[in-house]
Design a protein around this motif. Structure first.
Motif, PDB file in Angstrom:
ATOM      1  N   ARG A  31       9.067  14.715  -3.435  1.00 35.18           N
ATOM      2  CA  ARG A  31       8.819  13.369  -3.194  1.00 35.18           C
ATOM      3  C   ARG A  31       8.113  13.253  -1.928  1.00 35.18           C
ATOM      4  NH1 ARG A  31      14.555  13.884  -4.292  1.00 35.18           N
ATOM      5  NH2 ARG A  31      15.181  12.479  -6.238  1.00 35.18           N
ATOM      6  N   VAL A  32       7.137  11.798  -2.224  1.00 32.16           N
ATOM      7  CA  VAL A  32       6.396  11.823  -1.070  1.00 32.16           C
ATOM      8  C   VAL A  32       6.263  10.225  -0.751  1.00 32.16           C
ATOM      9  CG1 VAL A  32       4.815  13.380  -1.375  1.00 32.16           C
ATOM     10  CG2 VAL A  32       4.326  11.659  -2.730  1.00 32.16           C
ATOM     11  N   ALA A  33       5.759   9.759   0.473  1.00 33.96           N
ATOM     12  CA  ALA A  33       5.504   8.214   0.391  1.00 33.96           C
ATOM     13  C   ALA A  33       3.903   8.028   0.568  1.00 33.96           C
ATOM     14  CB  ALA A  33       6.170   7.750   1.843  1.00 33.96           C
ATOM     15  N   LYS A  34       3.629   6.917  -0.106  1.00 36.65           N
ATOM     16  CA  LYS A  34       2.311   6.677  -0.419  1.00 36.65           C
ATOM     17  C   LYS A  34       1.807   5.617   0.584  1.00 36.65           C
ATOM     18  CE  LYS A  34      -1.259   4.972  -3.672  1.00 36.65           C
ATOM     19  NZ  LYS A  34      -1.350   4.473  -5.163  1.00 36.65           N
ATOM     20  N   ALA A  50       4.504   1.686   2.888  1.00 36.94           N
ATOM     21  CA  ALA A  50       4.598   2.978   2.266  1.00 36.94           C
ATOM     22  C   ALA A  50       5.543   2.811   0.957  1.00 36.94           C
ATOM     23  CB  ALA A  50       5.430   3.940   3.003  1.00 36.94           C
ATOM     24  N   LYS A  51       4.853   3.460  -0.193  1.00 36.61           N
ATOM     25  CA  LYS A  51       5.662   3.218  -1.419  1.00 36.61           C
ATOM     26  C   LYS A  51       6.011   4.448  -1.964  1.00 36.61           C
ATOM     27  CE  LYS A  51       2.312  -0.195  -2.501  1.00 36.61           C
ATOM     28  NZ  LYS A  51       1.245  -0.824  -3.546  1.00 36.61           N
ATOM     29  N   PRO A  52       7.275   4.730  -2.229  1.00 37.68           N
ATOM     30  CA  PRO A  52       7.930   6.010  -2.954  1.00 37.68           C
ATOM     31  C   PRO A  52       7.208   6.602  -4.119  1.00 37.68           C
ATOM     32  CG  PRO A  52       9.277   4.369  -3.171  1.00 37.68           C
ATOM     33  CD  PRO A  52       8.183   3.622  -2.546  1.00 37.68           C
ATOM     34  N   LEU A  73       3.671  10.071  -9.985  1.00 36.21           N
ATOM     35  CA  LEU A  73       4.407   9.283 -10.662  1.00 36.21           C
ATOM     36  C   LEU A  73       5.392   8.360  -9.777  1.00 36.21           C
ATOM     37  CD1 LEU A  73       4.884  12.734 -11.719  1.00 36.21           C
ATOM     38  CD2 LEU A  73       6.049  11.615 -13.559  1.00 36.21           C
ATOM     39  N   LYS A  74       5.409   7.326 -10.542  1.00 30.77           N
ATOM     40  CA  LYS A  74       6.240   6.169 -10.002  1.00 30.77           C
ATOM     41  C   LYS A  74       7.390   5.523 -10.489  1.00 30.77           C
ATOM     42  CE  LYS A  74       3.725   2.386 -11.942  1.00 30.77           C
ATOM     43  NZ  LYS A  74       2.777   1.245 -11.586  1.00 30.77           N
ATOM     44  N   GLN A 123      -3.024   8.243   1.457  1.00 30.32           N
ATOM     45  CA  GLN A 123      -2.420   9.017   2.172  1.00 30.32           C
ATOM     46  C   GLN A 123      -0.977   9.215   1.725  1.00 30.32           C
ATOM     47  OE1 GLN A 123      -2.554   7.284   6.082  1.00 30.32           O
ATOM     48  NE2 GLN A 123      -4.976   7.420   6.180  1.00 30.32           N
ATOM     49  N   TRP A 124      -0.547  10.664   1.711  1.00 31.34           N
ATOM     50  CA  TRP A 124       0.534  11.102   1.532  1.00 31.34           C
ATOM     51  C   TRP A 124       1.438  11.654   2.635  1.00 31.34           C
ATOM     52  CZ3 TRP A 124       0.678   9.613  -3.326  1.00 31.34           C
ATOM     53  CH2 TRP A 124      -0.440   9.435  -4.098  1.00 31.34           C
TER      54      TRP A 124
END
Length: 886
Positions: A31-34, A50-52, A73-74, A123-124
């Motif tokens: 899992r990351v934040a975009k 930030a978007k998960p 993937l979202k 950016q991740w």
């Protein structure tokens, strides 16, 4: 420490479900934040939302080749993972850790196949450094194993990465395909270790590190001892630098003093520059103010110049040249001065139009000077129009009065004078352009001028027509023809009917030949001269007078040339209905009254020979068909009235002749052929000789009326004496057929009456012959009629038993009727001959009588043979032979 999402099996299964059907295998998911940054600088944390997201590294086997992908993937609205983007790792060219993030957990991935390089890459951001290092190590190892190369790594401490890789050596499960199936093997992280020191630094850095390491005698595996030694040396160098700085304190003081003096100078300079800046700002404002005033003055100068030029043009429009003013208010209208008058009219027209709103700027329309000048021009126009109209009215009247006073212009005794208006038109044409300008200045002034012209010229035309008609009748010599065509007449009247009266119709044709073209030309000249907007009268090469062999005057067309060219702006192809109505009204005034002289010629010709009305009708019709132009409207009316006059006179003659026919029935008893039968044939022959052009219908109508009255009169006379009616009718119908046989072959109307007379003749013959036959053989054919009547009700075998129809009765009837049959036939012939006045009809009538008798006797013989088969009677052949022998 919380468990890393990279070890979350549920997350891995959710990712595999999201890419199901793609034949790809998930190697790692985390899992990351975009978030979004910007080119050239890193974005501050928290600036963007930030978007998960979930980053998944997948592989796909395609033959001997292996493809590696980075999937983004979202989460959908239902919390289910779904593919958002996919990147091929073969295009990964750069891995950069964002230095602006103190935690070091934010990085970007650069791909060399992105279409739009102007958009900053995403950016991740990871949860911690371990997750970041774990993902980057997985990506780097995948690039090395699958692609055989590594991307550029920026912003990552090489030593830190190496230490982290050494401390974190988790076991990794891999699968190897062998012949007996997949075997799970457990390997350590050291087997997958990436030599970060060699792969993550440049060649120059690598050489510097090797030189540095060469100064120390220790193994490469003693990283901690090497690091501690470097730290101690760094601290020693920093202490030495501080010591050196402290030893140079006097120099520092001097430097500080120099800096302070320099600072004071800079402050003074800054103050001076501030003062200069204020002065320059004030000077700049003054310059701008001066430039603004200069621009305003320059614009005002330009505007004043344009205003002066516009006023000059306006004043030029408002100026009335003295020569034009003198010409318009008191100039002469002599022929020599017409050019100046026309120029003055043109100027006045243009000046008035120039002060109208379409041609003048609406701003100037309400200026007092413009209004005053417009009123002055209107006054000039009114004065000039009044003077010109009065002059032209007097001029038209004087021209006509001069011509009327000169008797040489008209026909005189013994000399027919052809009217010539060439000189009149030439003088009028001098003022044609003046009339055009009068129309443009004041169209209402044309009405009185047109009336004055029509009134003057009407006197001249009527005088010419009256003198010409009087001399034409006086010079024409023709003997008067009798009007008693269809009643008994003396020998003198018979001879007068055969006299040649062609000079009468020739005189009428000459009257039309001279005056119809003259009237058409006058109408055309008037229409164009008086500025009526109607089409030309005669097209080029057309026939105006109905005479194809010649025209009225060789100069007639020349007189009309140029009239339409007076003003090219007024030459319009379409006709104006209002102008056309006004033209017809004016032509009525121009030519009214001249028809009386034509009527006089028609009446004179009728008195000499009424049949000449046929020729005059054809001549009039030919001229009438030649007048098609709009301006020839009154000429068409004149010709139509003439045609009606001729038709009326001829109808009068026809009515008188019909009265002559009807007077025959007043006699007590008429025998033989009536006199009007052969005389009608003579009349019809004469009428056919006079037919010209369209007069065929007129003659056919007369034929219809004549013959209808003749037949009705015959029937009425026949009814006065029924005993001899059939003889009278058959003789007259036969005479009618004999006299009109030749004409009926060429005249369809007479052919119709010929067949009608033939049918009436046959009916009269049948009735008369039947009467003669029944008179001699009445008992014979009455007996036959009784048998025929009974055959409708009883059978033939029962008839001989009826009262009066027995065989004995038959024999008595035959004895009384057929004994001495030759004498009875001879008596029948004598009776047929007794009252017949036309001996030439006797042979044909006797043949009809014999045929009729044989037909009746044949019918009787057949009845006897059918009813009385045993009785003998004379045969039809015997009767035929007996009749033939007589």
């Amino acid at each position: 420490m919380a468990k890393s999402s990279a070890d979350d099996e549920e997350l891995r299964r959710a990712c595999e479900a999201a890419i199901e059907g793609t034949k790809q295998q998930i190697e790692m998911s985390i899992r990351v934040a975009k978030s979004r940054g910007a080119w050239g600088k890193s974005a501050k944390l928290g600036r963007q939302m930030a978007k998960p997201r979930v980053l998944a590294i997948s592989m796909k086997q395609k033959g001997q080749r292996t493809k590696a992908f980075l999937r983004v993937l979202k989460y959908s609205n239902g919390g289910v993972l779904e593919p958002a983007k996919i990147y091929k790792l073969k295009h990964l060219s750069k891995v950069e850790v964002i230095t602006n993030d103190p935690s070091g957990c934010t990085f970007t991935l650069g791909f060399d196949n992105l279409r739009s390089q102007s958009v900053a890459p995403p950016q991740w951001t990871m949860r911690n450094i371990d997750d970041r290092n774990r993902l980057l190590m997985c990506i780097l190892n995948m690039c090395k194993d699958v692609l055989g190369r590594l991307p550029k790594v920026v912003g990552i401490d090489v030593v830190e990465m190496a230490l982290w890789a050494k401390e974190n050596i988790p076991t990794v499960t891999t699968q190897k395909n062998v012949q007996d199936g997949p075997v799970v093997a457990t390997v350590t992280e050291s087997d997958l270790k990436v030599t970060v020191e060699r792969e993550l630094v440049s060649q120059a850095e690598e050489e510097d590190m090797e030189a540095l390491l060469g100064t120390y005698v220790m193994g490469i595996g003693e990283a901690e001892a090497f690091s501690e030694r470097l730290k101690r040396e760094l601290q020693a160098l920093e202490a030495a630098n501080v010591h050196a700085i402290l030893e140079t304190e006097p120099l520092i003081d001097e430097v500080l003093q120099g800096l302070e003096a320099a600072t004071n100078c800079v402050d003074d300079m800054d103050e001076w520059l501030g003062i200069f800046n204020v002065k320059l700002r004030h000077m700049r404002e003054d310059i701008e103010s001066i430039e603004t005033r200069n621009n305003n003055l320059e614009m005002q100068s330009v505007n004043n110049k344009a205003l002066i030029e516009e006023l000059d043009r306006l004043l030029e429009r408002l100026r009335v040249p003295s020569e034009y003013a003198a010409c318009l208010t008191g100039g002469s209208f002599d022929e020599a001065r017409m050019l100046q008058n026309v120029e003055a009219c043109e100027w006045l027209t243009n000046a008035i139009q120039g002060l109208e709103v379409p041609n003048l700027d609406p701003i100037y329309a309400n200026l007092r000077a413009v209004k005053e000048k417009r009123a002055e021009l209107e006054k000039l126009k009114t004065t000039f129009v009044k003077r010109a109209s009065e002059f032209l009215r007097n001029y038209f009247s004087s021209l006509v009065d001069f011509m009327i006073s000169d008797k040489s212009y008209f026909s005189q005794r013994g000399q027919l004078k052809r009217p010539d208006h060439a000189d009149l038109r030439y003088k009028c044409r001098t003022y044609a352009r003046l009339l055009q300008h009068l129309k443009s200045l004041d169209k209402s002034c044309l009405g009185p001028l047109r009336k004055a012209y029509c009134s003057s010229l009407n006197l001249l035309l009527r005088r010419e027509a009256r003198e010409f008609a009087n001399e034409l009748r006086a010079s024409t010599k023709a003997s008067k023809s009798s009007t008693f065509w269809l009643e008994a007449a003396t020998a003198s009247s018979q001879s007068s009917n055969t006299a040649d009266t062609s000079s009468v119709s020739d005189a009428y044709a000459k009257m039309l030949t001279i005056f119809i073209p003259l009237l058409v030309d006058e109408s055309s000249f008037f229409a164009h001269f008086m500025c009526f907007e109607v089409p030309a009268l005669v097209p080029p090469g057309g026939v105006a007078n109905g005479n194809k062999n010649g025209s009225y005057d060789d100069d007639a067309n020349d007189d009309d040339l140029g009239i339409m060219d007076i003003d090219e702006n007024d030459s319009k192809g379409g006709k104006n209905s209002a102008d056309l109505a006004a033209l017809n009204e004016s032509l009525q005034d121009l030519l009214n009254g001249i028809q009386e002289d034509f009527y006089a010629v028609v009446d004179w010709a009728y008195k000499i020979d009424p049949l000449r009305c046929i020729s005059m009708h054809g001549i009039t019709e030919r001229y009438l068909s030649g007048q098609k132009a709009d301006a020839a409207g009154f000429v068409r009316l004149l010709l139509g009235d003439l045609e009606s006059r001729v038709s009326m006179q001829f109808a009068r003659f026809v009515d008188e002749a019909c009265h002559q026919i009807e007077r025959n029935e007043r006699n007590v008893r008429q025998m033989g052929v009536l006199s009007y039968i052969p005389r009608f044939a003579t009349l019809a022959t004469r009428m056919e000789q006079y037919i010209q052009g369209q007069s065929r219908d007129l003659v056919d109508q007369a034929y219809t009326k004549f013959v209808s009255i003749m037949f009705v009169t015959l029937e009425k006379i026949g009814q006065t004496d029924p005993k001899y009616a059939d003889i009278f009718l058959l003789e007259n119908y036969a005479a009618f057929q004999n006299s009109l046989y030749d004409l009926a072959n060429v005249v369809p109307t007479l052919a119709k009456f010929y067949h009608q007379a033939s049918e009436a003749y046959e009916q009269a013959c049948t009735r008369h012959i039947s009467m003669i036959i029944y008179y001699q053989f009445e008992r014979l054919f009455q007996y036959a009629r009784k048998i025929e009547d009974l055959m409708y009700t009883i059978t033939p075998e029962e008839i001989p038993f009826q009262l009066g129809l027995s065989k004995m009765d038959l024999r008595k009837m035959l004895k009384s009727s057929l004994s001495g049959v030759d004498k009875s036939i001879a008596a029948m012939y004598k009776k047929l001959q007794k009252n017949l006045t036309s001996e030439e009809l006797l042979p044909s009538l006797w043949d009809k009588c014999k045929k009729e008798f044989l037909d009746k006797y044949d019918s009787f013989a057949q009845l006897v043979a059918k009813i009385y088969p045993s009785e003998n009677i004379p045969s039809v052949g015997e009767m035929r032979d007996l009749l033939a022998s007589m």
